[in-house]
Design a protein around this motif. Structure first.
Motif, PDB file in Angstrom:
ATOM      1  N   GLU A  43       0.833  -1.210   0.000  1.00 30.36           N
ATOM      2  CA  GLU A  43       0.000   0.000   0.000  1.00 30.36           C
ATOM      3  C   GLU A  43       0.869   1.263   0.000  1.00 30.36           C
ATOM      4  OE1 GLU A  43      -3.006  -0.045  -0.732  1.00 30.36           O
ATOM      5  OE2 GLU A  43      -3.499  -2.137  -0.383  1.00 30.36           O
ATOM      6  N   GLU A  46       1.717   1.815  -3.502  1.00 27.42           N
ATOM      7  CA  GLU A  46       0.619   2.423  -4.264  1.00 27.42           C
ATOM      8  C   GLU A  46       0.551   3.928  -4.006  1.00 27.42           C
ATOM      9  OE1 GLU A  46      -3.062   0.305  -3.651  1.00 27.42           O
ATOM     10  OE2 GLU A  46      -2.148  -1.621  -4.134  1.00 27.42           O
ATOM     11  N   GLU A  74      -5.208   5.705  -0.649  1.00 26.88           N
ATOM     12  CA  GLU A  74      -3.975   4.965  -0.347  1.00 26.88           C
ATOM     13  C   GLU A  74      -3.474   5.268   1.067  1.00 26.88           C
ATOM     14  OE1 GLU A  74      -3.560   2.584  -2.112  1.00 26.88           O
ATOM     15  OE2 GLU A  74      -4.511   3.216  -3.969  1.00 26.88           O
ATOM     16  N   ASP A  77      -5.485   3.059   3.175  1.00 30.56           N
ATOM     17  CA  ASP A  77      -5.019   1.670   3.086  1.00 30.56           C
ATOM     18  C   ASP A  77      -3.768   1.455   3.943  1.00 30.56           C
ATOM     19  OD1 ASP A  77      -7.031   0.845   1.366  1.00 30.56           O
ATOM     20  OD2 ASP A  77      -5.835   1.102  -0.450  1.00 30.56           O
TER      21      ASP A  77
HETATM   22 MG   LIG Z   1      -4.473   0.618  -2.090  1.00 30.83          MG
END
Ligand SMILES: [Mg+2]
Length: 123
Positions: A43, A46, A74, A77
């Motif tokens: 994550e 990302e 993100e 996350d």
């Molecule tokens: Mg993500």
């Protein structure tokens, strides 16, 4: 109630909700520290991808552009996996962060480090 206590309650609420989310889906079996560390890193990747080819100036204005919602998602996350990993490891994230900040305040006294990037915390 102080702001700090409210923040801790809010973290506790999120931690409990993440536990319930995993339990309801029988995903606790997959939430070992290794898997969670890898998911957290994925994550973070990302999140970093959003900034990858931006200039520092463009990055500073990212929340005014078309990727703002992606950044928000993100970050969430990353926070979810961070909080879940801390929970699985029995770490009180709010308490650990407070303790770390206190150590950083002692380690980096304002008169010695103010305005100096080379004295910023590395760990
Ligand atoms: Mg993500």
């Amino acid at each position: 109630m102080t702001g700090r206590a409210e923040d801790a309650d809010s973290l506790e609420e999120l931690r409990t909700r993440l536990r319930s989310f995993a339990r309801a889906r029988d995903w606790e079996q997959f939430h070992n520290p290794k898997n969670l560390a890898m998911a957290l890193t994925g994550e973070v990747g990302e999140l970093v991808e959003i900034f990858q080819w931006l200039t520092a100036d463009e990055a500073g204005h990212v929340m005014e552009g078309p990727r703002a919602e992606d950044v928000e998602n993100e970050l969430a996350d990353v926070f979810i996996y961070l909080l879940r990993m801390a929970d699985v490891l029995g770490v009180d994230l709010a308490e650990a962060t407070q303790a770390k900040l206190e150590r950083n305040e002692d380690r980096y006294p304002v008169p010695h480090v103010r305005g100096r990037a080379d004295r910023a915390p590395q760990t």
